[in-house]
Every structure is written in structure tokens, then in C-alpha cells.
Design a protein around this motif. Structure first.
Motif, PDB file in Angstrom:
ATOM      1  N   ILE A 179     -13.720  83.116  21.854  1.00 50.56           N
ATOM      2  CA  ILE A 179     -14.024  82.017  20.935  1.00 50.56           C
ATOM      3  C   ILE A 179     -15.212  82.412  20.053  1.00 50.56           C
ATOM      4  CG2 ILE A 179     -13.128  80.294  22.562  1.00 50.56           C
ATOM      5  CD1 ILE A 179     -16.079  79.428  23.031  1.00 50.56           C
ATOM      6  N   TYR A 180     -15.281  81.758  18.908  1.00 54.26           N
ATOM      7  CA  TYR A 180     -16.416  81.936  18.005  1.00 54.26           C
ATOM      8  C   TYR A 180     -16.551  80.653  17.211  1.00 54.26           C
ATOM      9  CZ  TYR A 180     -13.032  82.879  14.232  1.00 54.26           C
ATOM     10  OH  TYR A 180     -12.017  82.775  13.313  1.00 54.26           O
ATOM     11  N   PHE A 181     -17.629  80.546  16.434  1.00 53.77           N
ATOM     12  CA  PHE A 181     -17.841  79.324  15.645  1.00 53.77           C
ATOM     13  C   PHE A 181     -18.186  79.705  14.219  1.00 53.77           C
ATOM     14  CE2 PHE A 181     -19.680  75.440  14.102  1.00 53.77           C
ATOM     15  CZ  PHE A 181     -18.986  74.432  14.788  1.00 53.77           C
ATOM     16  N   ASP A 182     -17.267  79.392  13.306  1.00 50.86           N
ATOM     17  CA  ASP A 182     -17.476  79.693  11.883  1.00 50.86           C
ATOM     18  C   ASP A 182     -16.941  78.522  11.063  1.00 50.86           C
ATOM     19  OD1 ASP A 182     -17.752  80.676   9.360  1.00 50.86           O
ATOM     20  OD2 ASP A 182     -16.680  82.557   9.723  1.00 50.86           O
ATOM     21  N   ALA A 183     -17.827  77.569  10.762  1.00 53.30           N
ATOM     22  CA  ALA A 183     -17.429  76.363  10.029  1.00 53.30           C
ATOM     23  C   ALA A 183     -17.006  76.664   8.596  1.00 53.30           C
ATOM     24  CB  ALA A 183     -18.579  75.357  10.039  1.00 53.30           C
ATOM     25  N   ALA A 184     -17.458  77.795   8.051  1.00 56.82           N
ATOM     26  CA  ALA A 184     -17.125  78.138   6.662  1.00 56.82           C
ATOM     27  C   ALA A 184     -15.662  78.559   6.511  1.00 56.82           C
ATOM     28  CB  ALA A 184     -18.039  79.244   6.165  1.00 56.82           C
ATOM     29  N   TYR A 185     -15.080  79.128   7.573  1.00 52.47           N
ATOM     30  CA  TYR A 185     -13.699  79.636   7.497  1.00 52.47           C
ATOM     31  C   TYR A 185     -12.886  79.196   8.719  1.00 52.47           C
ATOM     32  CZ  TYR A 185     -15.847  82.612   3.962  1.00 52.47           C
ATOM     33  OH  TYR A 185     -16.536  83.067   2.870  1.00 52.47           O
ATOM     34  N   PRO A 186     -12.611  77.896   8.845  1.00 51.81           N
ATOM     35  CA  PRO A 186     -11.879  77.403  10.021  1.00 51.81           C
ATOM     36  C   PRO A 186     -10.360  77.544   9.861  1.00 51.81           C
ATOM     37  CG  PRO A 186     -12.520  75.551   8.670  1.00 51.81           C
ATOM     38  CD  PRO A 186     -13.012  76.793   7.965  1.00 51.81           C
TER      39      PRO A 186
ATOM     40  N   ASN B 272     -11.306  79.848  16.694  1.00 50.75           N
ATOM     41  CA  ASN B 272     -12.529  79.397  16.026  1.00 50.75           C
ATOM     42  C   ASN B 272     -12.789  77.950  16.452  1.00 50.75           C
ATOM     43  OD1 ASN B 272     -14.583  78.611  14.316  1.00 50.75           O
ATOM     44  ND2 ASN B 272     -13.549  79.233  12.435  1.00 50.75           N
ATOM     45  N   GLN B 273     -13.883  77.728  17.164  1.00 52.86           N
ATOM     46  CA  GLN B 273     -14.161  76.395  17.705  1.00 52.86           C
ATOM     47  C   GLN B 273     -14.574  75.385  16.629  1.00 52.86           C
ATOM     48  OE1 GLN B 273     -13.345  75.712  21.033  1.00 52.86           O
ATOM     49  NE2 GLN B 273     -12.426  77.710  20.609  1.00 52.86           N
ATOM     50  N   ALA B 274     -14.759  75.856  15.407  1.00 47.90           N
ATOM     51  CA  ALA B 274     -15.056  74.930  14.314  1.00 47.90           C
ATOM     52  C   ALA B 274     -13.844  74.078  13.960  1.00 47.90           C
ATOM     53  CB  ALA B 274     -15.527  75.705  13.085  1.00 47.90           C
ATOM     54  N   ARG B 275     -12.649  74.485  14.453  1.00 47.34           N
ATOM     55  CA  ARG B 275     -11.451  73.688  14.172  1.00 47.34           C
ATOM     56  C   ARG B 275     -10.756  73.173  15.434  1.00 47.34           C
ATOM     57  NH1 ARG B 275      -6.365  75.376  14.776  1.00 47.34           N
ATOM     58  NH2 ARG B 275      -6.101  77.449  15.646  1.00 47.34           N
TER      59      ARG B 275
ATOM     60  N   PRO C 276     -14.278  64.696  18.906  1.00 50.38           N
ATOM     61  CA  PRO C 276     -15.178  64.812  17.748  1.00 50.38           C
ATOM     62  C   PRO C 276     -15.542  66.281  17.495  1.00 50.38           C
ATOM     63  CG  PRO C 276     -15.942  63.101  19.252  1.00 50.38           C
ATOM     64  CD  PRO C 276     -14.850  63.842  19.963  1.00 50.38           C
ATOM     65  N   PRO C 277     -15.963  66.625  16.284  1.00 45.21           N
ATOM     66  CA  PRO C 277     -16.306  68.024  15.972  1.00 45.21           C
ATOM     67  C   PRO C 277     -17.347  68.605  16.932  1.00 45.21           C
ATOM     68  CG  PRO C 277     -16.246  66.724  13.966  1.00 45.21           C
ATOM     69  CD  PRO C 277     -16.106  65.749  15.106  1.00 45.21           C
ATOM     70  N   TYR C 278     -17.167  69.882  17.238  1.00 45.09           N
ATOM     71  CA  TYR C 278     -18.135  70.602  18.075  1.00 45.09           C
ATOM     72  C   TYR C 278     -19.268  71.105  17.184  1.00 45.09           C
ATOM     73  CZ  TYR C 278     -13.929  70.892  21.034  1.00 45.09           C
ATOM     74  OH  TYR C 278     -12.794  70.610  21.752  1.00 45.09           O
ATOM     75  N   SER C 279     -20.452  71.242  17.765  1.00 46.10           N
ATOM     76  CA  SER C 279     -21.599  71.719  16.992  1.00 46.10           C
ATOM     77  C   SER C 279     -21.756  73.235  17.064  1.00 46.10           C
ATOM     78  CB  SER C 279     -22.881  71.051  17.497  1.00 46.10           C
ATOM     79  OG  SER C 279     -23.092  71.365  18.864  1.00 46.10           O
ATOM     80  N   CYS C 280     -21.193  73.846  18.105  1.00 50.74           N
ATOM     81  CA  CYS C 280     -21.316  75.297  18.317  1.00 50.74           C
ATOM     82  C   CYS C 280     -20.320  75.681  19.404  1.00 50.74           C
ATOM     83  CB  CYS C 280     -22.742  75.661  18.720  1.00 50.74           C
ATOM     84  SG  CYS C 280     -23.255  74.927  20.290  1.00 50.74           S
ATOM     85  N   SER C 281     -20.254  76.958  19.726  1.00 52.68           N
ATOM     86  CA  SER C 281     -19.301  77.409  20.743  1.00 52.68           C
ATOM     87  C   SER C 281     -19.627  76.875  22.135  1.00 52.68           C
ATOM     88  CB  SER C 281     -19.249  78.945  20.771  1.00 52.68           C
ATOM     89  OG  SER C 281     -18.568  79.429  19.632  1.00 52.68           O
ATOM     90  N   VAL C 282     -20.906  76.818  22.490  1.00 55.21           N
ATOM     91  CA  VAL C 282     -21.258  76.321  23.832  1.00 55.21           C
ATOM     92  C   VAL C 282     -20.935  74.834  23.950  1.00 55.21           C
ATOM     93  CG1 VAL C 282     -23.122  75.990  25.519  1.00 55.21           C
ATOM     94  CG2 VAL C 282     -22.977  78.130  24.232  1.00 55.21           C
TER      95      VAL C 282
END
Length: 197
Positions: free
Chosen positions: A70-77, A102-105, A113-119
């Protein structure tokens, strides 16, 4: 602290030692780090299954259905980017059943609800024993994410995380996973937590 054969050890240090002593796991972590993804972790069954194998004194690794990255990239979900990353990883290690998300999606898929980060995303996996992730930092130090602690995984206890507790709309997801995954068939010590009245 955790009692291992009468010896009290620090739980998180114990887990890190187990993973650092596993060349296959460390090689996977180095492979994933090479992609330079933002806020990346290898998580869920990758960590849980290893710990349950150790708990059961298995000499052979229990095969994994997939290796969750997993990773977190809100710019490219984009799911398309995830598939490209899986393809890159397959090019490096074709024998590994890679799964990249991508955990941003992913909150949309889970109906949360939206996650704030991967953790934060890891904290919203259905079981506490699965809510685990490991990564390597730039100085090769192993990082462990365990938002619900590690006691349940080390004691082979199945307990829902807060989003999946009894009385929540998502509790059925947890119950269905317990039936579908049938972990007890592989790891006999695995058991559900006593339900609080």
C-alpha cells in the motif's frame, strides 16, 4: 511485554527480529522500497501469516494469496497507476503475487470516510491481527505500523477493528472474512476474541 516460552520480550522488537531474520521478507521490502512510493508499507497477511507461522512452529512458509503493498498518493488516486506498479514489481519478482493499492482511494471501496495516510488506512482493516505493516526507511531500518498494537496477532486472536465492531454497519464484512478465510484450518491456535456483552 510478551511471554515467549517463559521469557518476557518487547513485542514490537520481537516482531522486527522475526522479519529481519527472514531473507525472503527483507528482499520483498527492498524490492518495494526501490519503487520510491510515498508512504508505502507491505502489510496485512504478509506480516500476520509470518507471525502465525512462527507461533505454530511451522518450518515451511504458509503460501500467501497475495503480497499487499500500500501507499498514499492523494495527487494520483488511479487504479491504472496501481496496475502499472504491480507490473513493475512483477518484472522484478515475477513469482510474487503482488497487489498494490493507493490508500488515497481505497476508502471508497471500503465505504468509509477518507483516510489521512497509509497507517490510518491500516487501522481500518477489518481485524486487529491484520492491521499491521512493515517498511524500510532510507537508512535501512525496519519500521512497524501496528495501530491496534500487536498483542492480538501474537496471541492468534481475531477481533474486529473499531470500524467493524459488532453494532456497526460493517460488522458483517468482518464475520464473512472469518468464514471465508478459515484461518483456523491452517493455524489451529487462531480463535475469535470473547465477545463483550
Amino acid at each position: 511485554m510478551f511471554d515467549i516460552g517463559g521469557e518476557l520480550v518487547n513485542q514490537e522488537s520481537y516482531i522486527k527480529e522475526i522479519i529481519q531474520g527472514d531473507d525472503w521478507m527483507m528482499d520483498i521490502l527492498h524490492t518495494v522500497r526501490g519503487l520510491d512510493l510515498p508512504d508505502w508499507w507491505v502489510c496485512a497477511g504478509f506480516v500476520r501469516s509470518k507471525l502465525w507461522d512462527v507461533l505454530h512452529d511451522f518450518k515451511q512458509r504458509t503460501p500467501l494469496a497475495d503480497v499487499d503493498v500500500i501507499y498514499f498518493d492523494a495527487a494520483y488516486p488511479s487504479e491504472h497507476i496501481e496496475k502499472q506498479l504491480e507490473q513493475q514489481l512483477r518484472g522484478l519478482r515475477p513469482e510474487i503475487p503482488w497487489s498494490v493499492k493507493n490508500q488515497a482511494r481505497m476508502h471508497v471501496v471500503s465505504g468509509l470516510p477518507p483516510y489521512s495516510c497509509s497507517v490510518d488506512a491500516i487501522s481500518k482493516f477489518p481485524e486487529t491481527a491484520t492491521s499491521l505493516g512493515v517498511a524500510l526507511d532510507s537508512s535501512d531500518q525496519l519500521q512497524l505500523a501496528a495501530p491496534w498494537g500487536v498483542a492480538d496477532v501474537l496471541q492468534a486472536v481475531l477481533r474486529p477493528t473499531a470500524c467493524y465492531e459488532q453494532g456497526t454497519d460493517n460488522h458483517y464484512v468482518y464475520e464473512q472474512r472469518i468464514i471465508k478465510k478459515n484461518w483456523h484450518a491452517t493455524w489451529q491456535k487462531v480463535h475469535k476474541a470473547e465477545q463483550q456483552e
